[in-house]
Design a protein around this motif. Structure first.
Motif, PDB file in Angstrom:
ATOM      1  N   THR A 200      13.723   3.586  11.432  1.00 25.81           N
ATOM      2  CA  THR A 200      13.544   2.509  10.460  1.00 25.81           C
ATOM      3  C   THR A 200      12.218   1.818  10.737  1.00 25.81           C
ATOM      4  O   THR A 200      11.513   2.145  11.705  1.00 25.81           O
ATOM      5  N   VAL A 201      11.895   0.866   9.887  1.00 29.64           N
ATOM      6  CA  VAL A 201      10.633   0.127   9.994  1.00 29.64           C
ATOM      7  C   VAL A 201      10.948  -1.358   9.928  1.00 29.64           C
ATOM      8  O   VAL A 201      11.597  -1.823   8.974  1.00 29.64           O
ATOM      9  N   TRP A 202      10.519  -2.109  10.913  1.00 23.29           N
ATOM     10  CA  TRP A 202      10.647  -3.557  10.892  1.00 23.29           C
ATOM     11  C   TRP A 202       9.489  -4.143  10.097  1.00 23.29           C
ATOM     12  O   TRP A 202       8.451  -3.489   9.921  1.00 23.29           O
ATOM     13  N   HIS A 203       9.667  -5.380   9.642  1.00 17.21           N
ATOM     14  CA  HIS A 203       8.659  -5.973   8.765  1.00 17.21           C
ATOM     15  C   HIS A 203       8.377  -7.418   9.145  1.00 17.21           C
ATOM     16  O   HIS A 203       9.305  -8.227   9.281  1.00 17.21           O
ATOM     17  N   ILE A 204       7.090  -7.724   9.347  1.00 21.58           N
ATOM     18  CA  ILE A 204       6.638  -9.108   9.458  1.00 21.58           C
ATOM     19  C   ILE A 204       6.082  -9.484   8.092  1.00 21.58           C
ATOM     20  O   ILE A 204       5.036  -8.977   7.675  1.00 21.58           O
ATOM     21  N   ALA A 205       6.829 -10.315   7.373  1.00 17.16           N
ATOM     22  CA  ALA A 205       6.497 -10.645   5.988  1.00 17.16           C
ATOM     23  C   ALA A 205       5.586 -11.864   5.919  1.00 17.16           C
ATOM     24  O   ALA A 205       5.542 -12.687   6.838  1.00 17.16           O
ATOM     25  N   GLY A 206       4.893 -11.988   4.801  1.00 23.22           N
ATOM     26  CA  GLY A 206       4.149 -13.203   4.525  1.00 23.22           C
ATOM     27  C   GLY A 206       5.095 -14.297   4.051  1.00 23.22           C
ATOM     28  O   GLY A 206       6.299 -14.060   3.879  1.00 23.22           O
ATOM     29  N   PRO A 207       4.588 -15.503   3.821  1.00 23.09           N
ATOM     30  CA  PRO A 207       5.453 -16.621   3.461  1.00 23.09           C
ATOM     31  C   PRO A 207       6.215 -16.387   2.158  1.00 23.09           C
ATOM     32  O   PRO A 207       5.674 -15.844   1.193  1.00 23.09           O
ATOM     33  N   THR A 208       7.459 -16.798   2.131  1.00 20.19           N
ATOM     34  CA  THR A 208       8.295 -16.669   0.940  1.00 20.19           C
ATOM     35  C   THR A 208       7.699 -17.476  -0.211  1.00 20.19           C
ATOM     36  O   THR A 208       7.222 -18.600  -0.025  1.00 20.19           O
ATOM     37  N   GLY A 209       7.713 -16.890  -1.409  1.00 20.37           N
ATOM     38  CA  GLY A 209       7.166 -17.566  -2.584  1.00 20.37           C
ATOM     39  C   GLY A 209       5.756 -17.133  -2.929  1.00 20.37           C
ATOM     40  O   GLY A 209       5.274 -17.425  -4.019  1.00 20.37           O
ATOM     41  N   TRP A 210       5.093 -16.428  -2.010  1.00 20.39           N
ATOM     42  CA  TRP A 210       3.779 -15.863  -2.303  1.00 20.39           C
ATOM     43  C   TRP A 210       4.012 -14.500  -2.949  1.00 20.39           C
ATOM     44  O   TRP A 210       4.724 -13.649  -2.396  1.00 20.39           O
ATOM     45  N   SER A 211       3.419 -14.282  -4.111  1.00 21.41           N
ATOM     46  CA  SER A 211       3.748 -13.085  -4.886  1.00 21.41           C
ATOM     47  C   SER A 211       3.473 -11.808  -4.115  1.00 21.41           C
ATOM     48  O   SER A 211       4.302 -10.883  -4.116  1.00 21.41           O
ATOM     49  N   SER A 212       2.320 -11.716  -3.435  1.00 21.78           N
ATOM     50  CA  SER A 212       2.007 -10.483  -2.710  1.00 21.78           C
ATOM     51  C   SER A 212       2.981 -10.265  -1.566  1.00 21.78           C
ATOM     52  O   SER A 212       3.438  -9.135  -1.317  1.00 21.78           O
ATOM     53  N   ALA A 213       3.350 -11.337  -0.853  1.00 20.57           N
ATOM     54  CA  ALA A 213       4.303 -11.210   0.251  1.00 20.57           C
ATOM     55  C   ALA A 213       5.668 -10.776  -0.260  1.00 20.57           C
ATOM     56  O   ALA A 213       6.319  -9.892   0.323  1.00 20.57           O
ATOM     57  N   ASP A 214       6.113 -11.389  -1.352  1.00 20.11           N
ATOM     58  CA  ASP A 214       7.428 -11.047  -1.907  1.00 20.11           C
ATOM     59  C   ASP A 214       7.462  -9.600  -2.401  1.00 20.11           C
ATOM     60  O   ASP A 214       8.440  -8.875  -2.186  1.00 20.11           O
ATOM     61  N   GLN A 215       6.390  -9.168  -3.051  1.00 19.13           N
ATOM     62  CA  GLN A 215       6.353  -7.801  -3.565  1.00 19.13           C
ATOM     63  C   GLN A 215       6.337  -6.783  -2.433  1.00 19.13           C
ATOM     64  O   GLN A 215       7.005  -5.739  -2.511  1.00 19.13           O
ATOM     65  N   ARG A 216       5.598  -7.059  -1.369  1.00 21.55           N
ATOM     66  CA  ARG A 216       5.552  -6.132  -0.232  1.00 21.55           C
ATOM     67  C   ARG A 216       6.901  -6.062   0.472  1.00 21.55           C
ATOM     68  O   ARG A 216       7.362  -4.988   0.853  1.00 21.55           O
ATOM     69  N   ARG A 217       7.533  -7.216   0.647  1.00 22.63           N
ATOM     70  CA  ARG A 217       8.849  -7.238   1.283  1.00 22.63           C
ATOM     71  C   ARG A 217       9.866  -6.478   0.436  1.00 22.63           C
ATOM     72  O   ARG A 217      10.625  -5.657   0.952  1.00 22.63           O
TER      73      ARG A 217
END
Length: 358
Positions: A200-217
């Protein structure tokens, strides 16, 4: 008979004075070229009805006299200020800063000035004040670097009377939007790591509510689901290397973590620091993928595998869309332009030595 413009010379960097001793004006150009002031105005505003030989005579006269039209005079003649507005948020980050540089370069080449407003906070009233200021300055159009969805909604509520292009996220209708293809980028990163044998792959996401972060997550989760892999709980950072380091310390202590996808390179940099400090080798024990391909990514130890975003293309494409609308070229009320991304494989990723069975 008027003297030939080609037969006169003017010292470099200096404008020839007219007989009254003042700087040359449009009437001086008209007299020297043997045309009317209206024709000079048409040449300045690139009117298509002007004959090539007339255009050449006028431009030669301007060169001879050292005439430089004032921006205000051109604005009165054309109904435009030749000024564009840019509203940016979090402008110190690599992506927004690179986009802003590209917009300024492309605008200058197109003969426009840029008035930029960098906002530290992006509440509704602050966005409205920025739009009001640009409207008061007479901006022919506005580009907004809007990383959060509600910022796009705030822009829609301002009732801006000039063309608007929004980067990353915009209102639901009547908006031109340009963005990097975050969903595809996250999928490329996740599939690359799964293809190397990681369970599997773990994920360090960007802040919630930022469109690019949400789309990547969301794309990372969807990709794991499609491959039948376990979906770990994402760890949420704030785009900074410090947050990547703090979250990386927690991941470094887990032996089951063999692959991590970080939503930007700065957080990936902090993660690499934490892994190195904890004695976890990269990519021997943990593979790491970042996002953006900052200039330093190729020089990290190890060089960072990352998803490259063409920020210059985002800036240039947004300006082209805006100028098309300013010039009256009609298109669909909403245009979403996705700028392609690519995976750049370097030495921070490798085959999983533990195998997928674990």
């Amino acid at each position: 008979m008027s003297p030939s413009p080609a037969g006169s010379s003017v010292p470099k960097g200096r404008a020839r004075r007219n007989f009254a001793g003042s700087r040359p004006v449009m009437g001086d150009v008209a007299r020297l070229a043997g045309v009317s002031k209206q024709t000079v105005s048409r040449v300045l505003n690139e009117h298509p009805s002007v004959r090539p030989e007339t255009r050449e005579a006028v431009t030669a006269a301007m060169r001879t006299l050292g005439y430089r039209p004032s921006r205000s005079a051109r604005s009165l003649a054309s109904g435009r200020t030749r000024m564009l507005g840019v509203i940016s948020f979090d402008a110190a980050r690599y992506g927004p800063a690179s986009i802003l540089t590209a917009i300024n370069t492309a605008a200058q080449e197109a003969g426009y000035l840029v008035s930029s407003i960098a906002l530290d906070t992006a509440d509704h009233d602050t966005v409205a004040e920025a739009v009001d200021r640009l409207s008061a300055e007479g901006a022919d159009g506005v580009i907004a670097i809007a990383p959060q969805a509600w910022v796009g909604r705030a822009l829609a509520d301002t009732r801006l009377d000039t063309p608007l292009v929004v980067l990353e996220t915009g209102p639901e209708a009547d908006t031109l939007m340009v963005t990097g293809d975050s969903r595809t980028g996250a999928r490329l990163a996740t599939e690359h790591l799964l293809g190397l044998g990681h369970a599997t792959v773990w994920h360090i996401a960007g802040p919630t509510g930022w469109s690019s972060a949400d789309q990547r997550r969301d794309s990372w989760q969807a990709c794991l689901r499609e491959h039948g892999a376990e979906i770990p709980e994402p760890l949420v950072g704030d785009w900074s290397a410090d947050s990547g380091y703090d979250l990386g310390r927690a991941l470094a202590g887990r032996p089951d973590v063999t692959a991590v996808f970080a939503s930007n390179d700065q957080m990936a940099l902090g993660l690499l620091h934490a892994l190195h400090e904890s004695g976890r080798s990269v990519p021997g024990e943990v593979s790491v993928v970042g996002y953006d391909d900052i200039p330093e990514a190729a020089h990290l130890l190890p060089p960072l595998t990352t998803v490259r975003t063409d920020f210059a293309e985002i800036g240039t494409r947004s300006l082209r869309l805006l100028l098309d609308r300013i010039d009256g070229h009609e298109g669909p009320p909403r245009v979403e332009s996705l700028v392609p991304v690519e995976l750049v494989v370097r030495r921070s990723t490798g085959q999983c030595r533990r195998g997928r069975a674990e």
